[in-house]
Motif scaffolding. Structure first.
Motif, PDB file in Angstrom:
ATOM      1  N   SER A 104      73.393  65.038  70.160  1.00  0.00           N
ATOM      2  CA  SER A 104      74.153  64.009  68.507  1.00  0.00           C
ATOM      3  C   SER A 104      73.183  63.284  67.779  1.00  0.00           C
ATOM      4  CB  SER A 104      74.484  62.509  69.337  1.00  0.00           C
ATOM      5  OG  SER A 104      74.277  62.178  69.922  1.00  0.00           O
ATOM      6  N   THR A 105      71.698  63.882  68.281  1.00  0.00           N
ATOM      7  CA  THR A 105      70.693  63.213  67.163  1.00  0.00           C
ATOM      8  C   THR A 105      70.885  64.114  65.507  1.00  0.00           C
ATOM      9  OG1 THR A 105      69.190  62.213  69.119  1.00  0.00           O
ATOM     10  CG2 THR A 105      68.366  62.988  66.740  1.00  0.00           C
TER      11      THR A 105
ATOM     12  N   THR B  57      66.621  57.762  75.914  1.00  0.00           N
ATOM     13  CA  THR B  57      67.122  58.149  75.245  1.00  0.00           C
ATOM     14  C   THR B  57      67.265  56.249  74.164  1.00  0.00           C
ATOM     15  OG1 THR B  57      69.228  58.366  74.876  1.00  0.00           O
ATOM     16  CG2 THR B  57      67.934  60.425  74.647  1.00  0.00           C
TER      17      THR B  57
ATOM     18  N   ILE C  17      63.125  59.031  65.122  1.00  0.00           N
ATOM     19  CA  ILE C  17      63.541  60.416  65.554  1.00  0.00           C
ATOM     20  C   ILE C  17      63.835  61.453  64.223  1.00  0.00           C
ATOM     21  CG2 ILE C  17      64.348  63.037  66.773  1.00  0.00           C
ATOM     22  CD1 ILE C  17      63.907  61.534  69.150  1.00  0.00           C
ATOM     23  N   VAL C  18      64.949  60.123  64.267  1.00  0.00           N
ATOM     24  CA  VAL C  18      65.310  60.665  62.191  1.00  0.00           C
ATOM     25  C   VAL C  18      63.808  60.432  61.355  1.00  0.00           C
ATOM     26  CG1 VAL C  18      67.512  59.837  60.751  1.00  0.00           C
ATOM     27  CG2 VAL C  18      67.924  60.513  63.472  1.00  0.00           C
TER      28      VAL C  18
ATOM     29  N   GLU D 163      73.049  58.077  72.562  1.00  0.00           N
ATOM     30  CA  GLU D 163      72.300  57.993  72.008  1.00  0.00           C
ATOM     31  C   GLU D 163      71.157  59.802  72.243  1.00  0.00           C
ATOM     32  OE1 GLU D 163      73.211  54.828  70.342  1.00  0.00           O
ATOM     33  OE2 GLU D 163      72.357  54.290  72.305  1.00  0.00           O
TER      34      GLU D 163
ATOM     35  N   SER E 299      73.569  62.346  62.908  1.00  0.00           N
ATOM     36  CA  SER E 299      72.571  61.158  63.254  1.00  0.00           C
ATOM     37  C   SER E 299      71.640  61.341  61.849  1.00  0.00           C
ATOM     38  CB  SER E 299      72.128  60.035  63.983  1.00  0.00           C
ATOM     39  OG  SER E 299      70.666  61.141  64.557  1.00  0.00           O
TER      40      SER E 299
ATOM     41  N   TRP F  38      78.792  61.583  68.119  1.00  0.00           N
ATOM     42  CA  TRP F  38      78.304  61.236  66.367  1.00  0.00           C
ATOM     43  C   TRP F  38      78.767  62.473  65.909  1.00  0.00           C
ATOM     44  CZ3 TRP F  38      75.172  56.742  65.845  1.00  0.00           C
ATOM     45  CH2 TRP F  38      74.989  56.499  64.125  1.00  0.00           C
TER      46      TRP F  38
ATOM     47  N   GLN G 232      64.165  54.640  70.462  1.00  0.00           N
ATOM     48  CA  GLN G 232      64.240  56.486  69.854  1.00  0.00           C
ATOM     49  C   GLN G 232      64.797  57.043  68.964  1.00  0.00           C
ATOM     50  OE1 GLN G 232      64.546  54.408  72.794  1.00  0.00           O
ATOM     51  NE2 GLN G 232      63.980  55.249  74.412  1.00  0.00           N
ATOM     52  N   ARG G 233      66.274  56.687  69.327  1.00  0.00           N
ATOM     53  CA  ARG G 233      66.310  57.618  67.427  1.00  0.00           C
ATOM     54  C   ARG G 233      66.580  57.603  65.774  1.00  0.00           C
ATOM     55  NH1 ARG G 233      73.476  59.536  67.736  1.00  0.00           N
ATOM     56  NH2 ARG G 233      72.384  60.165  69.739  1.00  0.00           N
TER      57      ARG G 233
END
Length: 362
Positions: free
Chosen positions: A196-197, A111, A119-120, A192, A200, A249, A115-116
């Motif tokens: 928790s994604t 992660t 994805i987001v 990350e 976000s 998050w 990367q986050r």
């Protein structure tokens, strides 16, 4: 480019500059507290930076796709951009200088920030193309409430009650440990992480909804301030039951940081659109190549740490100790001056790229 978009670029550039500042201290043993993340629960200025960027990603999604057709070509471009961001993040985690080899595949971190973002961006863009603003708001609320209920009330398989503490009996950490194992930032948690994604994504959706607010013709500043106040009230109220926490998050963290992002955007918008001030151009230059500058700063910083000079030094420590450590400043001030020098370098890079009309899209 109209002033409304310029205000977003200024905020984006300011956020990237802040990211670089907090990531490149001369010495991690000497850092002013506001430039560090909260140890666990709580909120520092540094904790605002990443949610601000996701908030801005949301606004950018709104402007980029509000008139795009809901077609295969649009989805293809979204997927490709997301994969690029994820790929760049994985590259940073794997890369070692002296290119022939990579870090151990058994322990490298999967992660990360890019990367986050990837994805987001993917999820939020698809949601935006298929949902109206009321549905997006409903999805965001559902995520925040569902995340709170999961982390606060759902018992573990062995009957243990969950907590919000930094321990394996925290659902966010528990799931990350089970799935990611050794591929985490720390042995016990990852800021990350996987679960928790989800909240976000709510941070990004808040930006999409604010983007819609900015399309109205009147009282935009007042609307933004009122929304910010509402988010503050909801966030600090929820903080009583679900503490503000960047590492997991938390839902209260989403609300409060979205409130701060909305309020600061309102201030910038007021200065640039209402008062017509020439404000923050240097941040706009950085914001026009935000991902490129952030990636380069991370890549170069890591290379400095991993380039050895002698037996007990690397390029980073050599430059810091040779140029910034002296008797005139305290250790913390010397560390800060190093970070500010790095920031000025990348702000200069942003200016040069802008003047040469070089805009690198990832």
């Amino acid at each position: 480019m109209n002033k409304r978009i310029e205000a977003v670029d200024i905020l984006r550039g300011f956020t990237i500059v802040a990211m670089i500042l907090v990531n490149t201290s001369g010495s991690w043993s000497y850092v002013y507290p506001p430039l560090l993340h909260a140890e666990w629960h709580g909120l520092t200025p540094t904790d605002l930076i990443f949610p601000f960027f996701l908030f801005i990603v949301g606004i950018s999604i709104f402007y980029a796709y509000q008139n795009k057709p809901n077609a295969k070509s649009t989805y293809f471009k979204i997927v490709i951009r997301s994969l690029k961001l994820i790929g760049l993040g994985l590259f940073l985690n794997l890369f070692l200088p002296y290119f022939p080899f990579f870090d151990s595949f058994e322990t490298f971190r999967i992660t990360g920030v890019l990367q986050r973002i990837g994805i987001v961006f993917l999820v939020s863009s698809i949601l935006f193309l298929n949902c109206n603003w009321k549905t997006l708001l409903g999805i965001s609320v559902t995520i925040l409430i569902g995340y709170w209920l999961l982390l606060g009330f759902v018992p573990f398989p062995d009957g243990t009650q969950p907590t919000f503490n930094k321990a394996s009996n925290n659902w966010a950490n528990y799931i990350d440990l089970k799935i990611l194992g050794k591929h985490m930032w720390q042995p016990d948690y990852d800021p990350e992480g996987l679960i928790s994604t989800f909240p976000s994504i709510a941070s990004c959706i808040s930006g999409i909804l604010i983007g819609k607010v900015l399309t109205t013709l009147h009282n935009n500043v007042l609307k933004l301030v009122l929304i910010a106040v509402l988010l503050f009230l909801l966030g600090y109220l929820l903080n009583i039951y679900f503490p503000i926490n960047k590492a997991i998050w938390s839902s209260s963290f989403v609300l409060v940081t979205s409130g701060w992002a909305t309020l600061i955007l309102a201030i910038i918008y007021y200065l640039t659109d209402v008062l017509k001030l020439k404000f923050g151009s240097i941040f706009k230059y950085v914001g026009m190549n935000a991902i490129t500058i952030y990636f380069l700063s991370s890549f170069i910083s890591k290379s400095f740490y991993l380039t050895n000079i002698g037996k007990n030094s690397n390029l980073h420590s050599y430059l810091y100790n040779s140029l910034f450590v002296n008797s005139f400043f305290s250790e913390k001030m010397s560390s800060l001056l190093y970070a500010l020098t790095v920031v000025l370098f990348y702000m200069g890079m942003g200016y040069v790229l802008f003047k040469k009309k070089i805009f690198i899209k990832v």
